[in-house]
Write a protein that holds these residues in place. Structure first.
Motif, PDB file in Angstrom:
ATOM      1  N   GLU A   1      41.295  40.528  46.867  1.00 46.60           N
ATOM      2  CA  GLU A   1      42.474  41.390  46.784  1.00 46.60           C
ATOM      3  C   GLU A   1      43.005  41.368  45.353  1.00 46.60           C
ATOM      4  O   GLU A   1      43.121  40.298  44.750  1.00 46.60           O
ATOM      5  CB  GLU A   1      43.557  40.922  47.748  1.00 46.60           C
ATOM      6  CG  GLU A   1      44.748  41.866  47.772  1.00 46.60           C
ATOM      7  CD  GLU A   1      45.722  41.581  48.902  1.00 46.60           C
ATOM      8  OE1 GLU A   1      46.206  42.533  49.516  1.00 46.60           O
ATOM      9  OE2 GLU A   1      45.991  40.382  49.153  1.00 46.60           O
ATOM     10  N   THR A   2      43.304  42.558  44.835  1.00 49.35           N
ATOM     11  CA  THR A   2      43.847  42.677  43.470  1.00 49.35           C
ATOM     12  C   THR A   2      44.937  43.717  43.441  1.00 49.35           C
ATOM     13  O   THR A   2      44.816  44.762  44.091  1.00 49.35           O
ATOM     14  CB  THR A   2      42.802  43.255  42.475  1.00 49.35           C
ATOM     15  OG1 THR A   2      41.520  43.014  42.952  1.00 49.35           O
ATOM     16  CG2 THR A   2      43.005  42.689  41.104  1.00 49.35           C
ATOM     17  N   ALA A   3      45.945  43.484  42.633  1.00 53.74           N
ATOM     18  CA  ALA A   3      46.938  44.514  42.360  1.00 53.74           C
ATOM     19  C   ALA A   3      46.207  45.719  41.783  1.00 53.74           C
ATOM     20  O   ALA A   3      45.162  45.582  41.147  1.00 53.74           O
ATOM     21  CB  ALA A   3      47.959  43.984  41.363  1.00 53.74           C
ATOM     22  N   ALA A   4      46.754  46.900  42.042  1.00 51.65           N
ATOM     23  CA  ALA A   4      46.108  48.119  41.567  1.00 51.65           C
ATOM     24  C   ALA A   4      46.048  48.133  40.046  1.00 51.65           C
ATOM     25  O   ALA A   4      47.023  47.848  39.367  1.00 51.65           O
ATOM     26  CB  ALA A   4      46.855  49.340  42.081  1.00 51.65           C
ATOM     27  N   TRP A   5      44.899  48.478  39.562  1.00 53.23           N
ATOM     28  CA  TRP A   5      44.617  48.550  38.131  1.00 53.23           C
ATOM     29  C   TRP A   5      44.770  50.015  37.728  1.00 53.23           C
ATOM     30  O   TRP A   5      44.356  50.897  38.456  1.00 53.23           O
ATOM     31  CB  TRP A   5      43.191  48.071  37.928  1.00 53.23           C
ATOM     32  CG  TRP A   5      42.681  47.927  36.532  1.00 53.23           C
ATOM     33  CD1 TRP A   5      42.604  46.764  35.823  1.00 53.23           C
ATOM     34  CD2 TRP A   5      42.128  48.953  35.703  1.00 53.23           C
ATOM     35  NE1 TRP A   5      42.044  47.011  34.605  1.00 53.23           N
ATOM     36  CE2 TRP A   5      41.747  48.342  34.494  1.00 53.23           C
ATOM     37  CE3 TRP A   5      41.929  50.322  35.869  1.00 53.23           C
ATOM     38  CZ2 TRP A   5      41.174  49.045  33.452  1.00 53.23           C
ATOM     39  CZ3 TRP A   5      41.357  51.035  34.824  1.00 53.23           C
ATOM     40  CH2 TRP A   5      40.986  50.396  33.631  1.00 53.23           C
ATOM     41  N   GLY A   6      45.331  50.289  36.579  1.00 48.92           N
ATOM     42  CA  GLY A   6      45.395  51.675  36.098  1.00 48.92           C
ATOM     43  C   GLY A   6      46.703  52.360  36.422  1.00 48.92           C
ATOM     44  O   GLY A   6      47.479  52.682  35.538  1.00 48.92           O
TER      45      GLY A   6
ATOM     46  N   ALA B   1      48.001  47.191  46.896  1.00 48.67           N
ATOM     47  CA  ALA B   1      46.905  46.387  46.346  1.00 48.67           C
ATOM     48  C   ALA B   1      45.569  46.831  46.951  1.00 48.67           C
ATOM     49  O   ALA B   1      45.513  47.326  48.080  1.00 48.67           O
ATOM     50  CB  ALA B   1      47.149  44.914  46.641  1.00 48.67           C
ATOM     51  N   PHE B   2      44.492  46.625  46.211  1.00 48.36           N
ATOM     52  CA  PHE B   2      43.136  46.997  46.648  1.00 48.36           C
ATOM     53  C   PHE B   2      42.411  45.789  47.216  1.00 48.36           C
ATOM     54  O   PHE B   2      42.649  44.649  46.814  1.00 48.36           O
ATOM     55  CB  PHE B   2      42.301  47.492  45.458  1.00 48.36           C
ATOM     56  CG  PHE B   2      42.556  48.926  45.057  1.00 48.36           C
ATOM     57  CD1 PHE B   2      43.708  49.279  44.381  1.00 48.36           C
ATOM     58  CD2 PHE B   2      41.621  49.913  45.357  1.00 48.36           C
ATOM     59  CE1 PHE B   2      43.938  50.599  43.995  1.00 48.36           C
ATOM     60  CE2 PHE B   2      41.842  51.240  44.975  1.00 48.36           C
ATOM     61  CZ  PHE B   2      42.998  51.581  44.300  1.00 48.36           C
ATOM     62  N   LEU B   3      41.488  46.055  48.144  1.00 49.08           N
ATOM     63  CA  LEU B   3      40.453  45.076  48.477  1.00 49.08           C
ATOM     64  C   LEU B   3      39.170  45.569  47.826  1.00 49.08           C
ATOM     65  O   LEU B   3      38.879  46.771  47.850  1.00 49.08           O
ATOM     66  CB  LEU B   3      40.248  44.959  49.987  1.00 49.08           C
ATOM     67  CG  LEU B   3      41.377  44.342  50.806  1.00 49.08           C
ATOM     68  CD1 LEU B   3      40.907  44.148  52.251  1.00 49.08           C
ATOM     69  CD2 LEU B   3      41.873  43.026  50.229  1.00 49.08           C
ATOM     70  N   ASN B   4      38.417  44.646  47.236  1.00 55.30           N
ATOM     71  CA  ASN B   4      37.133  44.979  46.616  1.00 55.30           C
ATOM     72  C   ASN B   4      36.050  44.008  47.066  1.00 55.30           C
ATOM     73  O   ASN B   4      36.331  42.844  47.355  1.00 55.30           O
ATOM     74  CB  ASN B   4      37.239  44.915  45.081  1.00 55.30           C
ATOM     75  CG  ASN B   4      38.058  46.048  44.484  1.00 55.30           C
ATOM     76  OD1 ASN B   4      39.159  45.844  43.983  1.00 55.30           O
ATOM     77  ND2 ASN B   4      37.539  47.255  44.525  1.00 55.30           N
ATOM     78  N   GLN B   5      34.825  44.514  47.083  1.00 53.81           N
ATOM     79  CA  GLN B   5      33.669  43.685  47.451  1.00 53.81           C
ATOM     80  C   GLN B   5      32.445  44.200  46.689  1.00 53.81           C
ATOM     81  O   GLN B   5      32.269  45.413  46.549  1.00 53.81           O
ATOM     82  CB  GLN B   5      33.424  43.810  48.960  1.00 53.81           C
ATOM     83  CG  GLN B   5      32.311  42.925  49.495  1.00 53.81           C
ATOM     84  CD  GLN B   5      32.215  42.998  51.017  1.00 53.81           C
ATOM     85  OE1 GLN B   5      32.415  44.049  51.615  1.00 53.81           O
ATOM     86  NE2 GLN B   5      31.890  41.868  51.634  1.00 53.81           N
TER      87      GLN B   5
END
Ligand SMILES: Nc1nc2c(c(=O)[nH]1)N=C(CO)CN2
Length: 160
Positions: free
Chosen positions: A41-46, A52-56
């Motif tokens: 999980e990361t705070a939105a970039w840009g 917040a986003f989940l990324n994999q």
């Protein structure tokens, strides 16, 4: 057989379920997923004013070329109901090619390695988990080195 590394992510709806659905659709249409990173999980970039986003990160074995894989991923995104939207804005799912073998492609259809990879911690952290010793074909550094040198300091946390 080709080896690709993908990043999937999103910040709209049931984020975890959308990642699982994306992986399933990718397996059905693009090849065999041979490695999955953890979910982060990361705070939105840009554009910061959004959830917040989940990324994999995924390792994919595929018989398709980079260009054909790109077309298929765009189709998979549409299949999941993704609409064209604002740059960096909220989305159900994004499916990006980070690396494709050691190939370099630069066109309006596809840019590989993904040009933002070295400056996005939210991509490097999951990729480092499954491909830390992979050498970036342009920068000639491992993913691990790129992560150590990355100036982006956004927190990237395991999502459990
Ligand atoms: N943390 C994070 N931020 C983003 C992401 C993403 O996948 N993760 N994707 C975006 C769309 O370009 C914009 N911002």
């Amino acid at each position: 057989m080709n080896k690709a590394y993908l990043l999937i992510g999103g910040n709209v709806g049931n984020r975890l379920q959308n990642l699982a659905r994306a992986a399933k659709i990718i397996q059905e249409n693009c090849g065999k997923i041979t490695l999955f990173s953890s979910v982060y999980e990361t705070a939105a970039w840009g554009l910061e004013d959004q959830p917040a986003f989940l990324n994999q990160a995924l390792e994919l074995e595929t018989s398709f070329s980079a260009s054909e894989l790109m077309s298929r991923l765009l189709w998979c995104e549409e299949e999941m109901g993704r609409k064209r939207m604002e740059k960096y804005g909220p989305r159900i799912i994004d499916m990006d090619i980070l690396l494709f073998n050691n190939e370099i492609h630069i066109s309006s259809h596809i840019t590989v390695p993904h040009p933002a990879l070295p400056v996005r911690r939210f991509a490097l952290v999951p990729l480092n988990e499954i491909a830390s010793s992979y050498i970036h074909p342009v920068l000639r550094k491992t993913i691990h080195q790129l992560l150590e040198e990355c100036a982006d300091k956004l927190d990237v946390n395991k999502y459990e």
